[in-house]
Motif scaffolding. Structure first.
Motif, mmCIF file in Angstrom:
data_model
loop_
_atom_site.group_PDB
_atom_site.id
_atom_site.type_symbol
_atom_site.label_atom_id
_atom_site.label_comp_id
_atom_site.label_asym_id
_atom_site.label_seq_id
_atom_site.Cartn_x
_atom_site.Cartn_y
_atom_site.Cartn_z
ATOM 1 N N THR A 183 0.957 -1.779 0.439
ATOM 2 C CA THR A 183 -0.105 -0.456 -0.617
ATOM 3 C C THR A 183 0.990 1.392 -0.022
ATOM 4 N N GLY A 184 1.788 0.901 0.224
ATOM 5 C CA GLY A 184 3.192 2.196 0.953
ATOM 6 C C GLY A 184 3.755 2.711 -0.851
ATOM 7 N N LEU A 185 3.524 1.358 -0.682
ATOM 8 C CA LEU A 185 4.364 1.575 -2.132
ATOM 9 C C LEU A 185 3.748 2.084 -3.716
ATOM 10 N N ARG A 186 2.366 1.554 -3.454
ATOM 11 C CA ARG A 186 1.457 2.523 -4.508
ATOM 12 C C ARG A 186 1.210 3.542 -4.336
ATOM 13 N N GLN A 187 1.095 4.143 -2.787
ATOM 14 C CA GLN A 187 1.393 5.723 -3.047
ATOM 15 C C GLN A 187 2.773 6.555 -3.778
ATOM 16 N N LYS A 188 4.097 5.468 -3.082
ATOM 17 C CA LYS A 188 4.691 6.310 -3.752
ATOM 18 C C LYS A 188 4.884 6.175 -5.754
ATOM 19 N N LEU A 189 4.449 5.255 -6.165
ATOM 20 C CA LEU A 189 4.121 4.675 -7.179
ATOM 21 C C LEU A 189 3.302 6.314 -7.675
ATOM 22 N N SER A 190 2.230 5.792 -6.964
ATOM 23 C CA SER A 190 1.200 7.157 -8.163
ATOM 24 C C SER A 190 2.651 8.423 -7.837
ATOM 25 N N SER A 191 2.571 8.624 -7.110
ATOM 26 C CA SER A 191 3.310 10.566 -6.169
ATOM 27 C C SER A 191 4.417 10.398 -7.696
ATOM 28 N N ILE A 192 5.572 9.982 -7.980
ATOM 29 C CA ILE A 192 6.491 9.397 -8.737
ATOM 30 C C ILE A 192 5.905 9.582 -10.252
ATOM 31 N N GLN A 193 5.123 8.668 -10.685
ATOM 32 C CA GLN A 193 3.753 8.806 -11.268
ATOM 33 C C GLN A 193 3.721 10.236 -12.090
ATOM 34 N N THR A 194 2.746 11.071 -11.871
ATOM 35 C CA THR A 194 2.504 12.338 -11.314
ATOM 36 C C THR A 194 3.762 12.908 -12.035
ATOM 37 N N SER A 195 5.109 13.082 -11.014
ATOM 38 C CA SER A 195 6.267 13.881 -11.141
ATOM 39 C C SER A 195 7.047 13.832 -12.802
ATOM 40 N N LEU A 196 6.293 12.293 -12.801
ATOM 41 C CA LEU A 196 7.484 12.396 -14.528
ATOM 42 C C LEU A 196 6.203 12.966 -15.634
ATOM 43 N N GLY A 197 5.105 13.027 -15.240
ATOM 44 C CA GLY A 197 3.900 13.355 -16.353
ATOM 45 C C GLY A 197 4.045 15.020 -16.462
ATOM 46 N N LYS A 198 4.612 15.577 -15.157
ATOM 47 C CA LYS A 198 4.325 17.091 -15.483
ATOM 48 C C LYS A 198 6.624 17.081 -15.581
ATOM 49 N N MET A 199 7.201 16.237 -15.454
ATOM 50 C CA MET A 199 8.219 16.494 -16.688
ATOM 51 C C MET A 199 8.809 16.326 -17.571
ATOM 52 N N ASP A 200 7.834 15.226 -18.289
ATOM 53 C CA ASP A 200 7.456 15.421 -19.718
ATOM 54 C C ASP A 200 6.718 16.815 -20.964
ATOM 55 N N ARG A 201 7.255 17.165 -20.849
ATOM 56 C CA ARG A 201 7.425 19.119 -21.666
ATOM 57 C C ARG A 201 7.954 19.119 -22.619
ATOM 58 N N GLU A 202 7.853 20.612 -23.190
ATOM 59 C CA GLU A 202 8.598 20.447 -24.124
ATOM 60 C C GLU A 202 9.880 22.199 -23.868
ATOM 61 N N LEU A 203 11.185 22.080 -24.095
ATOM 62 C CA LEU A 203 11.834 23.026 -23.640
ATOM 63 C C LEU A 203 10.866 24.583 -23.871
ATOM 64 N N THR A 204 10.826 25.346 -22.910
ATOM 65 C CA THR A 204 10.858 26.487 -23.019
ATOM 66 C C THR A 204 11.796 27.575 -23.930
ATOM 67 N N ALA A 205 11.136 28.905 -24.372
ATOM 68 C CA ALA A 205 12.064 29.375 -25.209
ATOM 69 C C ALA A 205 13.405 29.770 -25.202
ATOM 70 N N ASP A 206 13.648 30.185 -23.284
ATOM 71 C CA ASP A 206 14.753 30.508 -22.825
ATOM 72 C C ASP A 206 15.929 29.480 -23.012
ATOM 73 N N GLU A 207 15.231 27.987 -23.251
ATOM 74 C CA GLU A 207 15.786 26.763 -22.898
ATOM 75 C C GLU A 207 16.119 26.385 -24.143
ATOM 76 N N ARG A 208 15.057 26.585 -25.369
ATOM 77 C CA ARG A 208 16.096 26.099 -26.816
ATOM 78 C C ARG A 208 16.703 27.204 -27.029
ATOM 79 N N VAL A 209 16.610 27.949 -26.844
ATOM 80 C CA VAL A 209 17.973 29.396 -27.405
ATOM 81 C C VAL A 209 18.901 28.911 -27.070
#
Length: 342
Positions: A183-209
């Motif tokens: 049950t504790g591992l399930r909560q940690k997996l759910s939390s890190i799954q959300t973090s992975l989804g937020k990190m999956d993004r395009e680079l910003t304009a400053d980051e691309r330059v």
């Protein structure tokens, strides 16, 4: 062959530990598990508890001695799933025979060790993040050496109904303890799954330059890892939610059998088959626990940490670019030529 503790690699499965005090029955050891990176677990097989109902024929000092661990390296000990005791409390009784665990106890001793600063083994305690490959969980490779299953298969004489019931109770209580950890591992997996989804993004304009072609290719590779790890986290969560631990699995039927037959001590013509079902369920739960732990570690090492490392490198290039261009930082222009003359 018993290797010294400081020469052992982190275990990938349970390993036999043969003591001279009782050469006919091995203990089972797991060195540096994920939850105890500086220590080990030792399991007392059920056959030993039956043979020695009061005191075991060895002490904690015997275990440490066979692993070549000096007493001063002992940090803390947990006996049979109970509270942790500091070394100062354990050292006076280090040579006393260990009490035999009862059926209500978890037949496991956990030992925390002070690792030396300059380790005797040339490998890290935590495996580095893989770049081109990712650890995969193979349940068949690990459960084959499960100490409980080995003890079950090695029995040559039928047990009494009373002993059979005790072992079913021990297997069920062990499975319930693993379920709480899942049950504790399930909560940690759910939390890190959300973090992975937020990190999956395009680079910003400053980051691309500020980034070059190599940085952008590396970030695209990281995004592929992030999406793949999200899928694996989702699969492990779904296995827990609708798999063996749910109503769709065998858990409810086993719970009913335990409540109606084992707790009530009702006669059963085939206790051995019932015990095998409970042992298989406990083993499957342990396999799921290892699978979820491996996925969680990989999501951290190959997912969030790797993404933060690449984004941190690009952020450093942004700061360098702004310093070169003398761009406004925090609302203050650092270029003296832009200041109003008095």
């Amino acid at each position: 062959m018993n290797l010294p503790y400081f020469s052992r690699h982190p275990s990938s499965q349970w390993e036999p530990l043969w003591l001279s005090q009782i050469p006919q029955i091995p203990l089972w050891i797991w060195c540096r598990p994920s939850a105890l990176s500086s220590g080990f677990h030792v399991v007392i097989p059920a056959s030993m508890s039956v043979a020695f109902p009061k005191l075991l024929p060895f002490s904690l000092a015997d275990i440490l001695g066979h692993l070549a661990i000096p007493p001063q390296a002992l940090s803390a000990v947990s006996f049979y799933g109970q509270n942790w005791y500091a070394a100062a409390e354990c050292l006076p009784a280090l040579g006393n025979p260990l009490p035999t665990p009862t059926a209500e106890m978890k037949a496991e001793i956990s030992v925390l060790i002070h690792e030396p600063v300059a380790s005797a083994f040339p490998y890290p305690l935590t495996a580095p993040a893989a770049v081109d490959s990712q650890p995969e969980f193979e349940p068949e490779a690990e459960v084959a050496d499960d100490p409980f299953e080995t003890d079950l298969e090695s029995e040559t004489e039928p047990l009494t109904d009373s002993l059979m019931v005790q072992r079913i109770e021990a297997a069920w209580k062990s499975a319930l303890q693993i379920e709480r950890q899942l049950t504790g591992l399930r909560q940690k997996l759910s939390s890190i799954q959300t973090s992975l989804g937020k990190m999956d993004r395009e680079l910003t304009a400053d980051e691309r330059v500020a980034s070059d072609r190599e940085d952008r290719d590396e970030w695209n590779d990281v995004r592929r890892w992030l999406r793949d790890l999200q899928t694996k986290c989702h699969r492990e969560i779904k296995t827990f939610d609708v798999g063996m631990t749910s109503g769709a699995g065998v858990r409810n039927s086993l719970e009913q059998s335990f409540m109606n037959q084992i707790e009530q001590r009702k006669a059963n013509a085939d206790l051995f088959a019932l015990r095998r079902e409970f042992e298989k369920y406990r083993k499957d739960m342990a396999s799921l626990q290892r699978s979820m732990t491996v996925t969680l570690q990989s999501a951290s090492q190959n997912g969030t940490q790797r993404a933060q490392r690449v984004l941190g490198k690009i952020a450093g290039k942004i700061r360098e670019m702004r310093a070169r261009n003398r761009e406004p930082i925090a609302g203050t222009n650092m270029d003296r030529t832009c200041r109003r003359k008095k």
